[in-house]
Design an enzyme around this catalytic site. Structure first.
Site: not given
Lengths: 466, 63
Positions: A79, A155, A179
């Site tokens: 990420k 997320s 997330s």
């Protein structure tokens, strides 16, 4: 040879045997990313030169007969909230493009590389990790490999989509309110949010420091375990880490679940979700022999406390930018952060006291149980752009509601594995949370492996990407 | 902790935003009040929960 459907364990096995080189594995991954990423929009940065150089090093080590690590030659991605040397850490934002490229890898990325894995790029996400849909207007939405019109979750949506589409077999994400678990559910892959303080978060951009966790995604339990084991390590640079020593789980997967006390969570966790997510939780409970349903007192209050703490603490990270360049924030994020910046201090302190009180209730329940089962999300992946969620005749804001089952768990730092069930709603998967007491990740991996052995939970590459 | 009958998000946001260093026109304040109202709505189960006197705010998770 088809490499993208292999698990990390299978791929590194072939690399260790000399059937495939690390360089070939990286070239294969880079080729798939180049051809398929425009479809799913999982990657925001690809670091081919670095990855190929590292692959050559791994190949040379193996040629010399040296130990190259349990993940030798396995491509992975992180990420874009994690520092990756030479890449700007942007956390899904436009504002952080002002940064210089990271000088070094963050702890998690460096740990994976020490285990032999090879970082091939950085992944799309909700701006500053404040969202459950990765509908990022700066970099475009991450698309769900099971249905490209739907959200990959958030997320860590790019982390979920990259693994489900077979672009990499392992990825790294963060989880503050869900997330990791929401993208696991939307994309039908395994994910673990460890105990708060277990894995170092140093070397990246924080969202809500008192709730932030890091963890891996994978398509098999053995891969998830290898990723989790690789990420362990003492790190004085993370002030929230509570080092309990290296506690690997990869060797525990065949132990089974005999002796474990397992129950299903009712109450808050049995309300407000679509039938398919409740059916998934019921099927996992049945497979694990969980016949009792128990209530986690104050779960709704705990979830609400997490929401308030997130808004306030998250806003505190960005106060100056909110004052001086609010127009440069993602619109979906900006007003939530601004609202958080205005919360009365007494509300936030009260929310923290509710969290403390709720934690005591959680402790009491875990005196009687080893694992608790709950849905991960109230619904499968929703269409990109959809603002409201219809559940049992009620219409609720989707982006604020998708963490309704995950927030009460991360609020008090409990470890969770998200276990995926394919085709739970048409062709869409969902995941079920396996929840344990703090520092008891080991029992979660045993249960996850049991679910995989029984065939109930699995995470193949999404059919359109095989 | 909160009287939902009396609480007015727009009035609150309009009063507090300048004190926190935010300078928004009225239409933006209205949008911000909507966002604030959502935070209050979702946070209400916590704000209406009574806690024992011994519950401290420190986030300690050790079992």
């Amino acid at each position: 040879m088809t490499l993208h459907t292999l698990t990390a364990v299978q791929l590194t096995g072939k690399i260790h045997k000399g059937e495939v080189t690390a360089t070939e594995a990286v070239i294969d991954a880079l080729g798939r990313i180049e051809s398929l990423n425009p479809t799913v929009n999982a990657f925001t940065t690809i670091i081919a030169d670095r990855a190929l150089a590292r692959a050559a090093e791994i190949d040379a080590m193996l040629a010399r007969g040296e130990e190259a690590g349990p993940l030798a030659g396995v491509p992975f991605a992180a990420k874009n909230i994690f520092d990756v040397a030479g890449v700007k850490t942007i956390a899904g934002s436009k504002i952080e493009q002002r940064r210089s490229p990271a000088a070094s890898d963050g702890f998690a990325v460096a740990s994976m590389e020490r285990a032999g894995a090879i970082c091939v790029g950085c992944l799309n996400m909700d701006e500053y990790a404040y969202g459950f849909t990765t509908e990022n207007s700066h970099y475009g939405p991450a698309r769900n490999p099971h249905d490209l019109t739907r959200s990959a979750g958030g997320s860590s949506g790019g982390s979920g989509a990259a693994v489900a589409a077979g672009l990499v077999s392992l990825s790294l994400g963060t989880d503050t309110n869900g997330s990791i678990r929401v993208p696991s559910s939307n994309n039908g892959i395994w994910g673990i949010k460890p105990t708060y303080g277990r894995l170092s978060r140093a070397g990246g951009i924080m969202f809500v420091p008192s709730l932030d966790h890091v963890g891996p995604f994978a398509r098999s339990v053995a891969d998830l375990a290898l990723g989790y084991d690789a990420m362990q390590g003492e790190d004085p640079d993370d002030p929230a880490q509570t080092w309990h020593g290296y506690q690997p789980v990869s060797g525990l997967l065949s132990q089974g679940i005999a002796g474990l006390r397992i129950a299903r969570l009712g109450g808050h966790f049995a309300q407000g979700g679509m039938d398919c997510v409740q059916d998934a939780a019921a099927s996992v409970a049945a497979a694990l022999g969980a016949t009792e349903t128990v209530e986690l007192n104050l779960a709704a209050a705990g979830r609400a406390a997490a929401f308030l703490i997130t808004a306030s603490e998250g806003a505190n990270q960005h106060l100056d930018d909110l004052r001086t360049q609010s127009d440069n924030f993602e619109p979906l994020t900006r007003d939530r952060l601004l609202a958080g910046a205005l919360l009365p201090a007494q509300w936030v302190v009260h929310a923290q006291r509710v969290r403390s009180h709720y934690r005591d209730e959680v402790r009491a329940l875990f005196r009687h149980w080893d694992i608790l089962i709950a849905p991960a999300t109230p619904a499968p992946a929703m269409p990109i752009g959809q603002a409201m969620l219809e559940i049992n005749g009620a219409s609720v804001p989707l982006r604020a509601s998708f963490g309704v089952y995950t927030q009460p768990i991360s609020c008090v730092g409990l470890p969770v594995i998200a276990a995926p069930i394919q085709n739970a709603h048409g062709n869409l998967p969902v995941a079920v949370q396996l929840i344990a007491a703090p520092w008891a990740e080991d029992v979660l991996f045993r249960a996850a492996a049991e679910l995989e052995r029984r065939g109930l939970c699995s995470a193949p590459v999404a059919p359109a990407f095989v | 902790m909160i009287d939902t009958e009396k609480f007015d998000p727009l009035a609150y946001v309009t009063a507090v935003a300048p004190a926190m260093g935010f300078d928004f026109p009225p239409d933006r304040l209205a949008e911000l009040a909507e966002a604030f109202a959502l935070v209050v709505r979702v946070g209400l189960p916590a704000l209406t929960t009574e806690v024992p006197a011994e519950s401290e705010p420190a986030p300690v998770f050790v079992a």
